[in-house]
Every structure is written in C-alpha cells, then in structure tokens.
Design a protein around this motif. Structure first.
Motif, mmCIF file in Angstrom:
data_model
loop_
_atom_site.group_PDB
_atom_site.id
_atom_site.type_symbol
_atom_site.label_atom_id
_atom_site.label_comp_id
_atom_site.label_asym_id
_atom_site.label_seq_id
_atom_site.Cartn_x
_atom_site.Cartn_y
_atom_site.Cartn_z
ATOM 1 N N ALA A 2 2.140 -12.618 1.426
ATOM 2 C CA ALA A 2 2.067 -11.408 2.165
ATOM 3 C C ALA A 2 3.224 -10.105 1.316
ATOM 4 C CB ALA A 2 2.935 -11.144 3.579
ATOM 5 N N GLU A 3 3.857 -10.937 0.611
ATOM 6 C CA GLU A 3 4.988 -9.993 -0.049
ATOM 7 C C GLU A 3 4.142 -9.513 -1.302
ATOM 8 O OE1 GLU A 3 6.164 -14.156 -2.281
ATOM 9 O OE2 GLU A 3 7.534 -12.794 -1.908
ATOM 10 N N LEU A 4 3.149 -9.807 -1.941
ATOM 11 C CA LEU A 4 2.400 -9.486 -2.791
ATOM 12 C C LEU A 4 1.644 -8.201 -2.330
ATOM 13 C CD1 LEU A 4 0.991 -9.392 -5.589
ATOM 14 C CD2 LEU A 4 -0.536 -11.089 -4.915
ATOM 15 N N ARG A 5 0.852 -8.272 -1.082
ATOM 16 C CA ARG A 5 0.253 -7.261 -0.511
ATOM 17 C C ARG A 5 1.186 -5.971 -0.296
ATOM 18 N NH1 ARG A 5 -2.961 -7.561 5.389
ATOM 19 N NH2 ARG A 5 -3.087 -5.445 5.569
ATOM 20 N N GLU A 6 2.488 -6.361 0.181
ATOM 21 C CA GLU A 6 3.567 -5.523 0.450
ATOM 22 C C GLU A 6 3.833 -4.582 -0.703
ATOM 23 O OE1 GLU A 6 3.658 -5.126 3.737
ATOM 24 O OE2 GLU A 6 5.279 -3.559 3.570
ATOM 25 N N ALA A 7 4.049 -5.355 -1.864
ATOM 26 C CA ALA A 7 4.554 -4.586 -3.180
ATOM 27 C C ALA A 7 3.427 -3.756 -3.657
ATOM 28 C CB ALA A 7 4.836 -5.972 -4.258
ATOM 29 N N ASP A 10 3.468 -0.757 -1.643
ATOM 30 C CA ASP A 10 4.576 0.181 -2.024
ATOM 31 C C ASP A 10 4.598 0.596 -3.331
ATOM 32 O OD1 ASP A 10 5.506 -0.253 0.548
ATOM 33 O OD2 ASP A 10 6.794 -1.925 -0.042
ATOM 34 N N ASN A 12 4.986 -1.094 -5.896
ATOM 35 C CA ASN A 12 6.141 -1.390 -6.794
ATOM 36 C C ASN A 12 5.512 -2.349 -7.879
ATOM 37 O OD1 ASN A 12 8.623 -2.462 -7.691
ATOM 38 N ND2 ASN A 12 9.304 -3.188 -5.522
ATOM 39 N N GLU A 15 7.239 -5.509 -9.551
ATOM 40 C CA GLU A 15 7.242 -6.742 -8.602
ATOM 41 C C GLU A 15 6.014 -7.285 -8.374
ATOM 42 O OE1 GLU A 15 9.766 -8.407 -7.247
ATOM 43 O OE2 GLU A 15 9.143 -9.145 -5.442
ATOM 44 N N LEU A 19 5.112 -11.180 -9.096
ATOM 45 C CA LEU A 19 4.506 -12.087 -7.978
ATOM 46 C C LEU A 19 3.171 -12.726 -8.619
ATOM 47 C CD1 LEU A 19 5.620 -9.825 -4.816
ATOM 48 C CD2 LEU A 19 6.274 -12.022 -5.540
ATOM 49 N N GLU A 36 -5.426 -10.819 -1.628
ATOM 50 C CA GLU A 36 -4.437 -10.463 -1.205
ATOM 51 C C GLU A 36 -4.077 -9.080 -2.078
ATOM 52 O OE1 GLU A 36 -3.237 -12.156 1.334
ATOM 53 O OE2 GLU A 36 -1.347 -10.824 1.676
#
Ligand code: B12
Length: 210
Positions: A2-7, A10, A12, A15, A19, A36
């Motif tokens: 999920a952090e990859l999707r989020e980055a 954003d 970013n 990041e 990831l 993702e």
C-alpha cells in the motif's frame, strides 16, 4: 504494498524507486509490483479529474512510471514453456489517444512470452491496423485505449477488419482501464482486458486453437 501506491499517488519519486527496488529484492513478482503502481496511477488520474492535480503532475506520473518499467521489464517471466514462435500480434493505441505506458507493458510481456509483436505506436489510424494485419498475417489484434472518446474508434477498427474480409481469421482484444464487457460488446471485439497478462493468455489461446 500500500505504501508504494501511496508514494506514487503523492508523486514522491525517490520513495517510489526505493520501494520498487525493495520489492524486487524481496522477490515480489514484477506483475504484482506493476498492479500496485497501476493503482497509484489511477489515484493520480482521480486527483487530476478532481482538479487537484494538473497536466504537469500527470506528465510527471508518466515519467516515474516509465522509470519503474525500466526496472521491471527485464524481470518479466521467461517461464519454462515459452516457445520462440508463439505467434504474431499487431497492437497499437487507437486514433485520438496517445497513452502508451500500458500498451508498452503488454508489448513487453507478449515478447517475453515468445510472440512477435508489430507495435504500431499511438494515435494509430484505422487503415494502419488493416495494412499491418494484411502484411503480417497476424491472427491477433490488440487495441489499447484509455479515453472514453475512443469507443467509436475501436468500433471502426473492428468494422474495418470485417470489411477487409479478415474478421474470421483475426481475433481482436481491446485493453485499457475503460474497457469492460459493455465496451467489448459495443465495439464488436472478441475480448477485453484490464491487465497485460489477460492479453498474453488471450493470444496464447488463439494460437493454440489455430
Ligand atoms: C499517465 C497519464 C497520462 C500521460 C500519458 C503518458 C503516456 N506516455 O502514456 C499524459 C500526461 C500524456 C496523459 C495525457 C492525457 N490524459 Co491521461 N492519464 C494518465 C494516467 C494518470 C495513467 C495512465 C497509465 O499509464 N496507467 C498505467 C498503465 C500501466 O495502465 P493502463 O494504461 O491501464 O494499462 C494496463 C491495462 O489497462 C492493460 N492494457 C492497456 N492497454 C492494453 C491493450 C491490450 C491489447 C491489452 C490486452 C491490455 C491493455 O494492460 C496494462 C498493464 O496492466 C491516467 C489515469 C488512469 N486512471 O488510467 C490518466 C487518464 C487516462 N488521462 C485522462 C485524460 C483526460 C488525459 C488528457 C485528455 C488530459 C488533457 N487534458 O490533455 C490527455 C489525453 C491526450 C490524448 N489525446 O491521448 C483521463 C481519461 C478519462 C477518460 N476515461 O476518458 C484519465 C483516466 C485521468 C482522469 N481520471 O481524468 N495522460
């Protein structure tokens, strides 16, 4: 993941690459990583549609995705049962549409599965698809489209294949986030896909039955 999707959502950049490298090292399948990333790009698309992101952000997301692809492409499965002469596929993004990141992924994956791919690029006029089908004897045609405005264009291509007397021989798959069973039915294509692997499996099936 999920952090990859989020980055990506954003934008970013650093990041995102960190990831992706981390997932690759952990042995996560490149297709799962790609899924993702697709979600992250869908989020970017929504932010754009809502007026929170502008064309600059859309372009930047595309640049990041292209860099991710450089990392993932070499990892696409070479598999065990890959034939060198799996078949020929003609593919392109239809007239009026210049999105090609997804189409390029499909091309890479098809090639890594042994298909010869004639990639016509983006914004491809109807006649160019027909010419390529005639020249190459391909039995599979893939149309990529991400804009709603391309529904009638895809239908025109299918009609043109019919008018050229090739419809019995050529199976047509449409792909892209906007494609669904309803769009398939409207265009008269044989199948639709929202991911690259479905396209590869479709082509495999066509050539297995010929
Ligand atoms: C990056 C991006 C761009 C980049 C494209 C760069 C490039 N080289 O491709 C740029 C900035 C150029 C761009 C431009 C535009 N864009 Co744009 N873009 C996007 C974005 C954010 C991501 C698309 C993407 O690459 N996704 C990642 C790839 C991997 O996914 P994919 O394309 O879906 O492909 C996968 C599957 O669908 C499938 N697949 C794809 N093709 C095929 C083909 C076959 C045969 C098969 C089997 C499978 C298959 O396999 C792929 C891998 O899994 C989307 C958001 C979204 N929701 O899609 C908007 C989006 C598609 N864009 C949109 C718009 C409106 C535009 C512009 C009109 C903006 C403008 N005002 O100028 C222009 C269009 C210009 C044109 N004439 O084409 C809208 C479209 C709305 C609609 N449905 O009609 C979206 C949905 C954003 C939004 N929500 O508003 N865009």
């Amino acid at each position: 993941m999920a952090e990859l999707r989020e980055a990506l959502k954003d934008l970013n950049e650093d990041e995102v690459y960190r990831l992706v490298d981390e997932k690759i090292k952990q042995g996560v399948s490149p297709l799962d990583i790609l899924d993702e990333c697709n979600k992250g790009l869908m989020d970017v698309g929504e932010l754009f549609a809502a007026g929170n992101y502008f064309l600059t952000e859309l372009l930047f997301s595309a640049e990041i995705m292209q860099n991710i692809m450089q990392k993932l492409e070499p990892l696409f499965s070479q598999g065990d049962n890959i034939r060198e002469d799996a078949g020929i596929v003609v593919i392109g993004t239809v007239k009026g549409d210049i999105h090609d990141i997804g189409k390029n992924i499909v091309v890479s994956l098809l090639r890594s599965h042994g298909f010869k791919v004639i990639d016509l690029g983006v914004d491809v006029p109807v006649e160019k698809f027909i010419e390529a089908l005639k020249e190459t004897d391909a039995k599979v045609l893939g149309l990529s489209a991400l804009l709603n405005s391309t529904y009638p264009v895809m239908k025109d291509v299918v009609e043109a294949v019919k008018n050229a007397g090739l419809r019995d021989k050529v199976k047509i798959i449409i792909g892209g986030t906007i494609c669904s069973e309803a769009v398939r039915e409207f265009t008269g294509a044989d199948a639709y896909a929202n991911d690259a692997l479905t396209g590869v499996n479709f082509a495999k099936k066509v050539y297995a039955n010929k």
